[in-house]
Design a protein around this motif. Sequence first.
Motif, short mmCIF file in Angstrom:
data_model
loop_
_atom_site.label_atom_id
_atom_site.label_comp_id
_atom_site.label_asym_id
_atom_site.label_seq_id
_atom_site.Cartn_x
_atom_site.Cartn_y
_atom_site.Cartn_z
N UNK A 65 -2.23 -3.15 7.17
CA UNK A 65 -2.74 -2.79 5.84
C UNK A 65 -3.52 -1.48 5.87
N UNK A 66 -4.18 -1.18 7.00
CA UNK A 66 -4.89 0.10 7.12
C UNK A 66 -3.91 1.25 6.97
N UNK A 67 -2.73 1.11 7.58
CA UNK A 67 -1.74 2.18 7.54
C UNK A 67 -1.03 2.22 6.20
N UNK A 68 -0.59 1.07 5.70
CA UNK A 68 0.23 1.05 4.49
C UNK A 68 -0.59 1.28 3.22
N UNK A 69 -1.89 0.95 3.28
CA UNK A 69 -2.70 1.03 2.06
C UNK A 69 -3.85 2.02 2.14
N UNK A 70 -4.30 2.38 3.36
CA UNK A 70 -5.55 3.11 3.46
C UNK A 70 -5.47 4.55 3.90
N UNK A 71 -4.57 4.89 4.83
CA UNK A 71 -4.61 6.22 5.45
C UNK A 71 -4.14 7.32 4.50
N UNK A 72 -3.07 7.08 3.77
CA UNK A 72 -2.54 8.09 2.85
C UNK A 72 -2.35 7.46 1.48
N UNK A 73 -2.26 8.32 0.47
CA UNK A 73 -2.02 7.85 -0.90
C UNK A 73 -0.55 7.47 -1.01
N UNK A 74 -0.29 6.17 -1.16
CA UNK A 74 1.10 5.70 -1.14
C UNK A 74 1.86 6.06 -2.40
N UNK A 75 1.17 6.43 -3.47
CA UNK A 75 1.86 6.85 -4.68
C UNK A 75 2.37 8.28 -4.49
N UNK A 76 3.62 8.50 -4.76
CA UNK A 76 4.20 9.83 -4.63
C UNK A 76 4.76 10.13 -3.25
N UNK A 77 4.61 9.19 -2.28
CA UNK A 77 5.17 9.39 -0.96
C UNK A 77 6.64 8.97 -0.96
N UNK A 78 7.52 9.88 -0.60
CA UNK A 78 8.96 9.58 -0.56
C UNK A 78 9.34 8.99 0.79
N UNK A 79 10.43 8.21 0.86
CA UNK A 79 10.89 7.69 2.15
C UNK A 79 11.15 8.78 3.17
N UNK A 80 11.58 9.96 2.70
CA UNK A 80 11.82 11.07 3.64
C UNK A 80 10.55 11.48 4.38
N UNK A 81 9.40 11.33 3.72
CA UNK A 81 8.13 11.65 4.37
C UNK A 81 7.88 10.70 5.54
N UNK A 82 8.15 9.43 5.33
CA UNK A 82 7.98 8.44 6.39
C UNK A 82 8.94 8.73 7.54
N UNK A 83 10.16 9.10 7.21
CA UNK A 83 11.15 9.43 8.24
C UNK A 83 10.68 10.61 9.08
N UNK A 84 10.19 11.65 8.42
CA UNK A 84 9.69 12.84 9.14
C UNK A 84 8.52 12.47 10.04
N UNK A 85 7.63 11.59 9.57
CA UNK A 85 6.49 11.16 10.39
C UNK A 85 6.95 10.45 11.65
N UNK A 86 7.96 9.62 11.51
CA UNK A 86 8.48 8.86 12.65
C UNK A 86 9.16 9.77 13.67
#
Length: 418
Positions: A65-86
């Motif tokens: 929950x810290x990662x999915x809800x707290x570290x970044x603003x989840x609104x406006x984050x596209x799946x491509x952003x998550x892919x690039x992070x990985x």
Amino acid sequence: MESFSLILAIVVVTALAFDFTNGFHDTANAMATTISTGALKPKVAVAMSAVLNLVGAFLSVEVANTISKGLVDETGIRPEVIFAALVGAILWNLLTWLVGLPSSSSHALMGGLIGATIASAGTGAVHGDVLVTKVLLPAVAAPIVAGVAAMFATRLSYTLGRKADGKAAEKGYRAGQIASAGLVSLAHGTNDAQKTMGIITLALVAGGVVAPDSDPPTWVILSAGLAIALGTYLGGWRIIRTMGKGLTDLQPQQGFAAQTSAATVILASSHLGFSLSTTHSVSGSVMGAGLGRKGGVVRWSTATRMFVAWGLTLPAAALVGALAEYVTGFGDWGTAVVAVFLVASSAAIWKVSRREVVDHSNVNEAEEPPGVVTTAIAAVTPPPASVPATDDLSATIAAPAPATVAATPEPAAPPAAV
């Protein structure tokens, strides 16, 4: 809710691939000392660690929950952003595994996510207070706390065990070391497996599959647990060698103290929702245990390289994540280019690793040669008065008294032959 898109499926698969690398990258955290002291055979150790990692994944979701809800603003984050992070996190994990450095998979993931998020939505999308309180401060405090605890626990173990039977004491410490290694593995599952759960949940929110502020679905918890368990079972033998033999020489008393201290710190952080690096905690405890034994020293040449890797993890993964996000911004072909680059780079790193294979059969053979600082400290450190410098209790009992050496008729014989 929307159905799964192709990019979302790619993100989930890539996240599980990261979880797999996290598993074999961090096997050393739980089992390096157990393997180096001979408490467990290498294959048995990694199998035990894999099972307990899977169990630990189901114990809590606070870190997720810290990662999915707290570290970044989840609104406006596209799946491509998550892919690039990985992409940034996986490549850093593989590079540090190749050179045998125990860096933080957690911080690699955080760095990749921060870099990709800033490239996509700007610095305002990163919650700085969460980054400082739940990522950066624990990163500094964890190895210090675990190291100090392990140092005092090691000294206490030797003090309490001085009058114990050598073989019986050593056998007892080996049993305790196995139990504490299991506890570290369980703690690793409660902390590190959750990071992948959190990143997949964040991707599902970004893709519109689950509602914002949702906890990880059951299938996410299960798949993340299985991925990290499989990676753990394969064993990150290069890092196990560094952690078990490269930092210091450990005996069962030290291994028990190091693992118990690290497990305590990791479990406490998981309960509080801190995205702690198990690598930092265990590395700090191993160094503390090395300093806790009289005559024991830390190989600071290895430790220095490790500290440098720790400092580079967040910015390096962030830079790769930001560049990957920039390329994915060109559309589907940009995402395809990043995916091909990730696969090709991973294959190249694996091919280079085959030039010098490290596995369960030779993980304990090579040691880091002592550096200048280590040699100097060892030279000026007096041995303990009542036990040999090795603190081997069984050797203390079996060794003859010094008077016997003085009375021998062969003064030319070296003391080691007595």
